[in-house]
Design a protein around this motif. Structure first.
Motif, PDB file in Angstrom:
ATOM      1  N   SER A 160       0.821  -1.215   0.000  1.00  0.00           N
ATOM      2  CA  SER A 160       0.000   0.000   0.000  1.00  0.00           C
ATOM      3  C   SER A 160       0.855   1.266   0.000  1.00  0.00           C
ATOM      4  CB  SER A 160      -0.938   0.007   1.210  1.00  0.00           C
ATOM      5  OG  SER A 160      -0.198   0.169   2.401  1.00  0.00           O
ATOM      6  N   GLY A 161       2.147   1.104   0.131  1.00  0.00           N
ATOM      7  CA  GLY A 161       3.035   2.258   0.254  1.00  0.00           C
ATOM      8  C   GLY A 161       3.062   3.172  -0.947  1.00  0.00           C
ATOM      9  N   SER A 162       3.056   2.627  -2.161  1.00  0.00           N
ATOM     10  CA  SER A 162       3.126   3.503  -3.335  1.00  0.00           C
ATOM     11  C   SER A 162       1.850   4.322  -3.479  1.00  0.00           C
ATOM     12  CB  SER A 162       3.414   2.695  -4.599  1.00  0.00           C
ATOM     13  OG  SER A 162       2.361   1.789  -4.856  1.00  0.00           O
ATOM     14  N   GLY A 163       0.706   3.733  -3.131  1.00  0.00           N
ATOM     15  CA  GLY A 163      -0.535   4.502  -3.152  1.00  0.00           C
ATOM     16  C   GLY A 163      -0.522   5.617  -2.124  1.00  0.00           C
ATOM     17  N   ASP A 215       1.599   8.472  -3.313  1.00  0.00           N
ATOM     18  CA  ASP A 215       0.901   9.321  -4.269  1.00  0.00           C
ATOM     19  C   ASP A 215      -0.010  10.319  -3.555  1.00  0.00           C
ATOM     20  OD1 ASP A 215       2.145   7.944  -6.313  1.00  0.00           O
ATOM     21  OD2 ASP A 215       0.412   6.634  -6.708  1.00  0.00           O
ATOM     22  N   VAL A 216      -0.640   9.887  -2.471  1.00  0.00           N
ATOM     23  CA  VAL A 216      -1.563  10.756  -1.734  1.00  0.00           C
ATOM     24  C   VAL A 216      -0.822  11.868  -1.011  1.00  0.00           C
ATOM     25  CG1 VAL A 216      -3.197  10.822   0.204  1.00  0.00           C
ATOM     26  CG2 VAL A 216      -3.333   8.978  -1.472  1.00  0.00           C
ATOM     27  N   VAL A 217       0.256  11.522  -0.306  1.00  0.00           N
ATOM     28  CA  VAL A 217       0.955  12.540   0.492  1.00  0.00           C
ATOM     29  C   VAL A 217       1.960  13.340  -0.311  1.00  0.00           C
ATOM     30  CG1 VAL A 217       0.681  11.244   2.640  1.00  0.00           C
ATOM     31  CG2 VAL A 217       2.797  11.025   1.337  1.00  0.00           C
ATOM     32  N   GLY A 218       2.279  12.891  -1.510  1.00  0.00           N
ATOM     33  CA  GLY A 218       3.290  13.570  -2.301  1.00  0.00           C
ATOM     34  C   GLY A 218       2.955  15.007  -2.642  1.00  0.00           C
ATOM     35  N   ASP A 219       1.661  15.329  -2.728  1.00  0.00           N
ATOM     36  CA  ASP A 219       1.232  16.681  -3.095  1.00  0.00           C
ATOM     37  C   ASP A 219       0.925  17.557  -1.892  1.00  0.00           C
ATOM     38  OD1 ASP A 219       1.448  15.988  -5.782  1.00  0.00           O
ATOM     39  OD2 ASP A 219      -0.615  15.241  -5.864  1.00  0.00           O
ATOM     40  N   ILE A 220       1.065  17.040  -0.700  1.00  0.00           N
ATOM     41  CA  ILE A 220       0.768  17.813   0.506  1.00  0.00           C
ATOM     42  C   ILE A 220       1.967  18.706   0.831  1.00  0.00           C
ATOM     43  CG2 ILE A 220       0.278  17.678   2.977  1.00  0.00           C
ATOM     44  CD1 ILE A 220      -1.111  15.002   2.446  1.00  0.00           C
ATOM     45  N   PRO A 221       1.708  20.008   1.017  1.00  0.00           N
ATOM     46  CA  PRO A 221       2.815  20.904   1.370  1.00  0.00           C
ATOM     47  C   PRO A 221       3.487  20.478   2.677  1.00  0.00           C
ATOM     48  CG  PRO A 221       0.811  22.152   0.867  1.00  0.00           C
ATOM     49  CD  PRO A 221       0.431  20.699   0.911  1.00  0.00           C
ATOM     50  N   GLY A 222       4.797  20.570   2.697  1.00  0.00           N
ATOM     51  CA  GLY A 222       5.555  20.241   3.900  1.00  0.00           C
ATOM     52  C   GLY A 222       5.993  18.793   3.983  1.00  0.00           C
ATOM     53  N   VAL A 223       5.547  17.965   3.043  1.00  0.00           N
ATOM     54  CA  VAL A 223       5.958  16.562   3.045  1.00  0.00           C
ATOM     55  C   VAL A 223       7.306  16.455   2.353  1.00  0.00           C
ATOM     56  CG1 VAL A 223       5.440  14.270   2.167  1.00  0.00           C
ATOM     57  CG2 VAL A 223       3.629  15.637   3.153  1.00  0.00           C
TER      58      VAL A 223
END
Length: 103
Positions: free
Chosen positions: A9-12, A15-23
């Protein structure tokens, strides 16, 4: 066995957190690398445990030795999973990283 779905489930999740600022992409990469190490270690531990089960009725002394090896390996693998979880916490909780001196 529960480590496999978590790893897959890590790649999914990436993808979700990749666009969150500060990540931090570095934190994500470190967590991913640690997850690979923990998964491989857990699979190796599972093979040792399976070998012990298969030997239990045939060669009890060998099975007993594998029991101690499996116990030591289980402690080490638990440590790897704790380390992986800590690195995962750094992804969405920068206060953890700053408290550990990893900014």
């Amino acid at each position: 066995l529960s480590a496999l779905p978590a790893y897959l489930s890590g790649s999914g999740a990436e993808d979700v957190v990749g666009d969150i600022p500060g990540v931090s992409s570095v934190a994500v990469s470190e967590h991913e690398d640690a997850a690979k190490t923990a998964l491989v270690s857990a699979l190796m531990l599972a093979s040792v445990a399976l070998a012990g089960l298969l030997l239990w009725g045939r060669k009890p002394s060998a099975a007993k030795a594998l029991l101690w090896v499996a116990l030591a390996a289980a402690l080490a693998v638990s440590g790897l999973f704790a380390w992986t979880a800590n690195l995962g916490g750094h992804i969405r909780h920068p206060e953890i990283a700053s408290a550990a001196g990893r900014e």
